[in-house]
Design an enzyme around this catalytic site. Structure first.
Site, short mmCIF file in Angstrom:
data_model
loop_
_atom_site.label_atom_id
_atom_site.label_comp_id
_atom_site.label_asym_id
_atom_site.label_seq_id
_atom_site.Cartn_x
_atom_site.Cartn_y
_atom_site.Cartn_z
N GLU A 160 -0.07 -17.37 15.34
CA GLU A 160 -0.81 -16.74 14.24
C GLU A 160 -0.79 -17.58 12.96
O GLU A 160 -1.68 -17.50 12.13
CB GLU A 160 -0.26 -15.32 13.98
CG GLU A 160 1.10 -15.21 13.29
CD GLU A 160 2.32 -15.39 14.21
OE1 GLU A 160 2.14 -15.92 15.32
OE2 GLU A 160 3.43 -15.00 13.80
N LYS A 184 -16.89 -8.94 -25.74
CA LYS A 184 -15.68 -8.44 -26.38
C LYS A 184 -14.47 -9.25 -25.91
O LYS A 184 -13.65 -9.71 -26.72
CB LYS A 184 -15.51 -6.98 -25.97
CG LYS A 184 -14.71 -6.14 -26.92
CD LYS A 184 -14.90 -4.69 -26.53
CE LYS A 184 -13.83 -3.81 -27.11
NZ LYS A 184 -13.90 -2.44 -26.60
N CYS A 207 7.20 -14.56 19.95
CA CYS A 207 8.61 -14.79 19.62
C CYS A 207 9.49 -13.66 20.17
O CYS A 207 9.71 -13.62 21.37
CB CYS A 207 8.76 -15.02 18.12
SG CYS A 207 10.19 -16.03 17.74
N GLU A 211 21.20 -11.48 21.17
CA GLU A 211 20.98 -11.03 19.79
C GLU A 211 21.24 -9.52 19.71
O GLU A 211 21.75 -9.02 18.71
CB GLU A 211 19.54 -11.33 19.35
CG GLU A 211 19.25 -10.90 17.92
CD GLU A 211 17.83 -11.21 17.46
OE1 GLU A 211 16.98 -11.56 18.30
OE2 GLU A 211 17.58 -11.09 16.25
N GLY A 216 -3.46 -15.21 -5.19
CA GLY A 216 -3.50 -16.13 -4.05
C GLY A 216 -4.91 -16.26 -3.49
O GLY A 216 -5.34 -17.36 -3.15
N PRO A 248 -5.77 -3.88 -22.20
CA PRO A 248 -4.63 -4.50 -21.49
C PRO A 248 -4.80 -6.01 -21.36
O PRO A 248 -3.82 -6.76 -21.47
CB PRO A 248 -4.67 -3.82 -20.11
CG PRO A 248 -5.41 -2.55 -20.31
CD PRO A 248 -6.39 -2.80 -21.42
N THR A 249 -6.03 -6.47 -21.15
CA THR A 249 -6.26 -7.92 -21.04
C THR A 249 -6.01 -8.61 -22.37
O THR A 249 -5.40 -9.69 -22.43
CB THR A 249 -7.71 -8.18 -20.55
OG1 THR A 249 -7.82 -7.60 -19.26
CG2 THR A 249 -8.02 -9.66 -20.48
N GLN A 250 -6.44 -7.97 -23.45
CA GLN A 250 -6.18 -8.56 -24.77
C GLN A 250 -4.68 -8.74 -24.98
O GLN A 250 -4.22 -9.76 -25.47
CB GLN A 250 -6.75 -7.67 -25.87
CG GLN A 250 -8.26 -7.53 -25.86
CD GLN A 250 -8.73 -6.62 -26.98
OE1 GLN A 250 -8.21 -6.68 -28.09
NE2 GLN A 250 -9.69 -5.76 -26.70
N GLY A 254 8.61 -10.79 20.78
CA GLY A 254 7.73 -10.13 21.75
C GLY A 254 7.82 -10.79 23.12
O GLY A 254 7.83 -10.13 24.16
N ASP A 275 1.38 -16.22 0.72
CA ASP A 275 0.17 -16.78 0.11
C ASP A 275 -0.17 -18.15 0.69
O ASP A 275 -1.33 -18.54 0.73
CB ASP A 275 0.32 -16.89 -1.41
CG ASP A 275 -0.16 -15.60 -2.10
OD1 ASP A 275 -0.99 -14.88 -1.51
OD2 ASP A 275 0.30 -15.33 -3.22
N HIS A 331 4.85 -19.34 16.95
CA HIS A 331 4.01 -18.41 16.19
C HIS A 331 2.58 -18.94 16.07
O HIS A 331 2.25 -19.61 15.09
CB HIS A 331 4.59 -18.21 14.78
CG HIS A 331 5.87 -17.45 14.78
ND1 HIS A 331 5.93 -16.10 14.58
CD2 HIS A 331 7.14 -17.85 15.00
CE1 HIS A 331 7.18 -15.69 14.65
NE2 HIS A 331 7.94 -16.75 14.91
N1 GLN Z 1 15.10 -12.65 16.64
C1 GLN Z 1 14.57 -13.61 17.57
C2 GLN Z 1 15.27 -14.96 17.44
O1 GLN Z 1 15.86 -15.24 16.45
C3 GLN Z 1 13.06 -13.75 17.43
C4 GLN Z 1 12.63 -14.31 16.14
C5 GLN Z 1 11.18 -14.08 15.84
O2 GLN Z 1 10.55 -13.19 16.41
N2 GLN Z 1 10.62 -14.82 14.89
O3 GLN Z 1 15.21 -15.74 18.35
#
Ligand code: GLN
Length: 538
Positions: free
Chosen positions: A510, A224, A382, A406, A18, A191-193, A384, A71, A508
């Site tokens: 990130e 080689k 999320c 949940e 990747g 191994p590459t061969q 968190g 990836d 999210h």
């Molecule tokens: N489990 C939680 C939900 O489904 C949070 C999901 C998550 O953190 N991506 O709402």
């Protein structure tokens, strides 16, 4: 006409196909080609959305709501361009399509077989990207290792594509390992061969070998490999272990991987990759002025890949702030009984990670209480963010039984509850609230100041939400809802005043942080954490 590059792996898994694919794409992009990358995964899950992170690392979500391989995160972070459902295809999805077509009668009268029906569907999926986008070059990474039973249909599809398109329109880069035997003090090519022999058996002659190695490849070794693998010596590329994945494009530029690729594809480019912005980023990343320590509280910490995008986003936002962000993984289950001080008091900031299910929730909530009261900068993603809501309800609003449904389906105080449109869903795969959604920000809020605008789009992956019936009660108790979905009115961002930085997001961030565009909220979090640390010291 679109040109195709296939990246296969030999000898062992985890060689970094990747990263090599993303680095090559970066170099070609710098030469002004429009490049995208696709990953073909030879497992039977229709997508990785139903996989436990321990199995396959983080599930990466695209703008169009596809649950994909991690990836794709590297592709986006390197290329700064979004991917889509078409950029990740699994064996499960291929078979699913073929079997559905068979039931519809699309092959009436015919026996449906791996060759040609599965291989045709693989070829269609590869070409689909170019049909739907204006790409000069499509790089397709084939997951797994050459020699695996499940890779065979992909190799056959590649052989056919090479045959149909011609060897200058469709090439194969084989990434392989040259192990070093310390007893013999020697690098070994055998191994590459063998791995190239496997490819030849499938009818594929690799055009370029990229060789992962701990030591420099001598001319003798290269010659080689060239002789025994039928590859031009200049196309035997050394890929020495790097300090960081972000060094790899620079290393590949030095090794002239892009030039060898252009030659094989008979493409001309006079523009040399400068990688100016990339090198500036690397300079800042490697020579930081400051340092902060951020605790990453999650339950999959044994496998850092489970939080891949979070780790990488801190690299980007750290570099922009001239700050090394040391991410300290902390297992949420440890925080359930142990002394919190031990784990949290030396941290400059805390991020509570996304996740599913009950395990570790108690520890996350205890940690959030600690950082809220001790004014340690906090970021919740999320789950968190949902934990921050539950913590506030229990400890500030004194709703002692507050919970997410949940975790406690029958709680009398469901401050986090299942979204209405999720309630009748039976299937687990691809049914969450997924992908990019609009969000309106409140002027003057932390979030608004970080983004510098009032409308944003962020990616989601969840089934539960803040229960709006509690909105007024929370607001009266001091919590702010500074990001709201304009259509559904769902709460997307929470904040607290009178705290150096306390922010939770239902989406999210990130996933959208790239080398060239670190995410505004994580930039703001790192900045606030650094500022708080420096103020405390002063
Ligand atoms: N489990 C939680 C939900 O489904 C949070 C999901 C998550 O953190 N991506 O709402």
């Amino acid at each position: 006409m679109t040109k195709y590059i296939f990246v296969t792996g030999g000898v062992t898994s985890s060689l970094g196909k990747g990263i090599i694919a993303a680095s090559l794409a970066k170099l070609l992009q710098e030469r002004s080609y429009k490049v995208t990358i696709q990953k073909l995964d030879p497992y039977i899950n229709v997508d990785p959305g139903t996989l436990n992170p321990y199995e396959h690392g983080e599930c990466y979500v695209t703008d169009d709501g596809a649950e994909t391989d991690l990836d794709l995160g590297h592709y986006e972070r390197f290329l700064n361009s979004p991917t889509s459902q078409n950029n990740n295809v699994t064996t499960g999805r291929i078979y699913d399509t073929v079997i559905k077509k068979e039931r519809e009668g699309a092959y009436l009268g015919k026996t449906v077989q791996v060759v040609p029906h599965i291989t045709d569907e693989i070829k269609r999926r590869v070409k689909l990207l170019a049909e739907n986008g204006d790409w000069d070059i499509v790089i397709t990474e084939i997951g797994g290792t050459v020699g695996d039973i499940e890779s065979l249909p992909y190799l056959e599809a590649l052989r056919q594509l090479k045959r149909e398109m011609g060897n200058t329109n469709c090439i194969n880069i084989h990434l392989t390992l040259i192990p070093y035997l310390s007893a013999a003090k020697e690098l070994k090519t055998k191994p590459t061969q063998h791995s190239v022999k496997e490819l030849l058996q499938a009818g594929i002659q690799p055009d370029i070998l990229v060789c992962r190695t701990e030591h420099k490849l001598s001319d003798e070794i290269k010659s080689k490999l060239s002789l025994f693998c039928n590859v031009d010596q200049k196309s035997v590329i050394e890929a020495k272990d790097a300090d960081t994945i972000y060094d790899v494009p620079i290393l590949m530029l030095k090794e002239k991987l892009d030039i060898r690729v252009l030659k094989a594809l008979k493409l001309k480019s006079s523009k040399k990759p400068e990688l100016t912005a990339w090198k500036e980023f690397l300079g800042r990343h490697k020579n930081p002025t400051y340092e902060i320590k951020i605790g990453l509280i999650g339950k999959y910490n044994e496998l850092p890949d489970a939080y891949k995008s979070i780790y990488e986003a801190f690299v980007h936002s750290g570099a922009s702030n001239e700050c090394r962000v040391i991410v300290q993984p902390i297992h949420s289950e440890r925080l359930e009984t142990d002394e919190l001080e031990k784990y949290l008091s030396s941290l400059d900031g805390v991020l509570v990670a996304p996740g599913f299910g009950e395990r570790g929730i108690k520890g996350k909530i205890r940690a959030i209480k600690y950082v809220r009261e001790n004014k340690i900068p906090f970021f919740g993603i999320c789950l968190g963010m949902q934990c921050a809501v539950v913590e506030y309800a229990r400890n500030v609003m004194k709703l002692k039984k507050a919970a997410s449904t949940e975790v406690k389906p029958n709680t009398p105080e469901p401050v986090i509850s299942m979204m209405e449109d999720q309630k009748n869903i039976k299937n687990m795969g691809g049914t969450m609230r997924l992908g990019s959604q609009k969000c309106k920000l409140e002027k003057g809020s932390l979030a608004y100041r970080a983004y510098g605008r009032s409308e944003i789009n962020e990616r989601h992956r969840h089934r539960y939400e803040f229960n709006s019936e509690y909105k007024t009660a929370f607001e009266s108790a001091g919590m702010r809802f500074t990001g709201i979905n304009p259509k559904s009115e769902l709460v997307e961002i929470i904040e607290l005043n009178d705290h150096p930085f306390f922010l939770g997001v239902q989406f999210h961030p990130e996933l959208k942080s790239t080398v060239e565009k670190p995410h505004p909220l994580l930039l703001a979090f790192v900045k606030a954490t650094l500022k708080t640390k420096l103020n405390e010291k002063a």
